[in-house]
Write a protein that holds these residues in place. Structure first.
Motif, short mmCIF file in Angstrom:
data_model
loop_
_atom_site.label_atom_id
_atom_site.label_comp_id
_atom_site.label_asym_id
_atom_site.label_seq_id
_atom_site.Cartn_x
_atom_site.Cartn_y
_atom_site.Cartn_z
N SER A 1 95.43 118.95 83.30
CA SER A 1 96.16 117.98 82.47
C SER A 1 97.55 118.53 82.20
O SER A 1 97.69 119.55 81.52
CB SER A 1 95.43 117.74 81.14
OG SER A 1 94.19 117.11 81.35
N THR B 1 100.54 118.41 80.15
CA THR B 1 100.89 117.89 78.84
C THR B 1 102.38 118.14 78.61
O THR B 1 102.81 119.28 78.43
CB THR B 1 100.05 118.57 77.74
OG1 THR B 1 98.66 118.37 78.04
CG2 THR B 1 100.35 117.98 76.38
N GLU C 1 96.42 114.95 85.84
CA GLU C 1 96.88 113.81 85.06
C GLU C 1 98.13 114.23 84.29
O GLU C 1 98.39 115.42 84.11
CB GLU C 1 95.81 113.34 84.08
CG GLU C 1 95.48 114.36 82.99
CD GLU C 1 94.53 113.83 81.93
OE1 GLU C 1 94.26 112.61 81.91
OE2 GLU C 1 94.06 114.65 81.10
N ILE D 1 100.13 113.62 80.70
CA ILE D 1 100.15 113.11 79.33
C ILE D 1 101.52 113.40 78.75
O ILE D 1 101.94 114.57 78.71
CB ILE D 1 99.05 113.77 78.48
CG1 ILE D 1 97.67 113.45 79.06
CG2 ILE D 1 99.14 113.32 77.02
CD1 ILE D 1 96.55 114.25 78.43
N VAL E 1 103.85 113.22 75.41
CA VAL E 1 103.86 113.04 73.96
C VAL E 1 105.30 113.05 73.48
O VAL E 1 105.99 114.07 73.57
CB VAL E 1 103.06 114.15 73.24
CG1 VAL E 1 103.07 113.91 71.73
CG2 VAL E 1 101.62 114.18 73.75
N ARG F 1 100.28 108.74 80.94
CA ARG F 1 99.66 108.30 79.69
C ARG F 1 100.60 108.74 78.56
O ARG F 1 100.63 109.89 78.16
CB ARG F 1 98.28 108.94 79.51
CG ARG F 1 97.25 108.45 80.51
CD ARG F 1 96.00 109.30 80.52
NE ARG F 1 95.45 109.42 79.16
CZ ARG F 1 94.64 110.39 78.78
NH1 ARG F 1 94.30 111.36 79.63
NH2 ARG F 1 94.18 110.43 77.56
N SER F 2 101.40 107.82 78.09
CA SER F 2 102.44 108.16 77.11
C SER F 2 102.04 107.79 75.70
O SER F 2 101.39 106.77 75.46
CB SER F 2 103.76 107.47 77.48
OG SER F 2 103.60 106.07 77.52
N TYR F 3 102.44 108.63 74.76
CA TYR F 3 102.15 108.45 73.34
C TYR F 3 103.40 108.79 72.54
O TYR F 3 104.23 109.59 72.97
CB TYR F 3 101.01 109.36 72.88
CG TYR F 3 99.72 109.20 73.66
CD1 TYR F 3 98.75 108.30 73.26
CD2 TYR F 3 99.49 109.96 74.81
CE1 TYR F 3 97.56 108.15 73.97
CE2 TYR F 3 98.31 109.83 75.53
CZ TYR F 3 97.35 108.92 75.11
OH TYR F 3 96.18 108.78 75.83
N GLY G 1 98.44 116.20 72.45
CA GLY G 1 98.16 116.03 73.87
C GLY G 1 96.83 116.64 74.28
O GLY G 1 96.09 116.05 75.08
N ARG H 1 93.79 114.55 73.77
CA ARG H 1 93.67 113.40 74.66
C ARG H 1 93.52 113.80 76.13
O ARG H 1 93.35 112.94 77.00
CB ARG H 1 94.88 112.48 74.47
CG ARG H 1 94.85 111.78 73.13
CD ARG H 1 96.21 111.38 72.61
NE ARG H 1 96.08 110.72 71.31
CZ ARG H 1 95.89 111.37 70.15
NH1 ARG H 1 95.82 112.70 70.15
NH2 ARG H 1 95.75 110.70 69.03
N ALA H 2 93.57 115.09 76.40
CA ALA H 2 93.49 115.57 77.78
C ALA H 2 92.04 115.55 78.29
O ALA H 2 91.09 115.73 77.52
CB ALA H 2 94.04 116.99 77.86
N LYS H 3 91.89 115.35 79.59
CA LYS H 3 90.58 115.31 80.22
C LYS H 3 90.37 116.46 81.20
O LYS H 3 89.26 116.66 81.69
CB LYS H 3 90.42 113.98 80.96
CG LYS H 3 90.52 112.75 80.07
CD LYS H 3 90.45 111.47 80.90
CE LYS H 3 90.61 110.22 80.02
NZ LYS H 3 90.60 108.98 80.84
#
Length: 335
Positions: A8, A10, A36, A38, A40, A59-61, A75, A78-80
């Motif tokens: 992930s 981040t 992936e 992510i 933030v 995947r934005s936040y 982050g 929410r990471a996988k």
């Protein structure tokens, strides 16, 4: 990118609209399939988030501005991925960074908690130069990791590293205190106290951009907040009942902190404040074995500057001015 990623990435961004596209593009140019991204946004007031959202697979936040640890923790939650790679949104990476680091994880099927490498650092002329740790490539225990970080033998940044996600969660990263400066040092020392298996590999994949607007580049009271970070580390060690193991290394970290900022073009008065904030921790600096081992890393000018502010604060400003003048004339780099 797979649904169950190995890594992930981040990425943290705060008012970096001029850099974030290059950062994210460098990640999406990777030659490794299982990751992936992510993103933030830590309360930016410019177009940082909008630019990140243009990448369809991000995947934005966005969250209220709360500092780098809170953004990274956001982050991580929410990471996988099995591993986390932290990337600052104004930096960028080589296209084979993830694959080359994951390959190191697969050697001997080792269960590595923290994997790290060397990096490229941008200098004041926007040129990138390799920054290496001063220890040997190989595996380290948590105790060795901490000692090397506190003695400046290992780069203390959260990048370029892979962290096993479950390890940093178990280490309490999601609950770490809000810190505005010295976050990476605090985080890695705390991780080291949780008995990780650490591996240092011979790679240079990460480009760290020099941020001239950072609080640590300007004469700012925020610099003095690093004293509180060092105090937090000390208290954390005492709570874990390991302070005596690391006392000499932590004392050296106080010295290293002072030495770094005395060489910045700050006013003598501000440098005196830095020295006074740490004076009580420096009383045995010249008999500290870690200091004695590392003294040759500093130039003659750097040592003179430190001793002037420590022993002769009333005339330190004059000595400082003379050294800085020589530095300008001869283009001498103090450290």
């Amino acid at each position: 990118m797979n649904k169950e990623p190995k890594v992930s990435c981040t990425v943290i961004g705060y008012n970096i609209e001029q850099f974030v596209f290059q950062c994210l593009k460098s990640i999406f140019d990777q030659d490794y399939p299982s990751y992936e991204v992510i993103f933030v946004d830590d309360g930016s007031t410019d177009h940082t988030l909008e630019i990140a959202q243009k990448f369809k697979d991000v995947r934005s936040y966005t969250k209220e501005n709360g500092g780098i640890i809170s953004a990274r923790a956001y982050g991580v939650e929410r990471a996988k991925g099995e591993y986390i790679m932290f990337i600052d949104g104004d930096d960028y990476i080589n296209p084979d960074m993830i694959s080359s680091m994951v390959n190191e994880l697969d050697i001997k099927n080792e269960k590595i908690d923290i994997l790290f490498s060397d990096q490229w650092n941008e200098d004041s002329q926007s040129r990138f130069k390799v920054a290496k740790s001063k220890c040997l490539y190989g595996t380290y225990t948590g105790e060795e990791f901490i000692k090397n970080i506190l003695s400046d033998n290992m780069l203390h940044f959260m990048f370029p590293k892979l962290y096993r996600r479950q390890f940093i969660i178990d280490a309490g990263y999601l609950e770490y205190p809000h810190i505005t400066t010295g976050e990476d040092l605090f985080s890695n020392v705390c991780f080291g106290l949780c008995n990780p298996k650490v591996k240092y590999v011979n790679q240079v994949n990460y480009y760290y951009r020099f941020n001239f607007s950072s609080v640590t580049r300007k004469e700012n009271p925020g610099i003095l907040q690093q004293v509180k970070t060092l105090e937090l580390i000390e208290n954390y060690m005492k709570k874990k009942e390991v302070y005596d193991i690391y006392k000499e290394y932590l004392e050296y970290a106080w010295y290293s902190y002072v030495m770094l900022y005395l060489q910045y073009p700050f006013s003598p008065q501000f440098k005196k404040e830095i020295m006074e904030s740490c004076r009580i921790r420096l009383s045995k600096y010249d008999t500290n074995p870690v200091y004695c081992q590392n003294i040759k890393r500093n130039t003659l000018f750097a040592n003179i500057l430190f001793k002037a502010y420590y022993k002769k604060p009333q005339i330190a400003g004059i000595i400082d001015y003379a050294i800085m003048s020589i530095r300008k004339i001869k283009h001498v780099v103090l450290r």
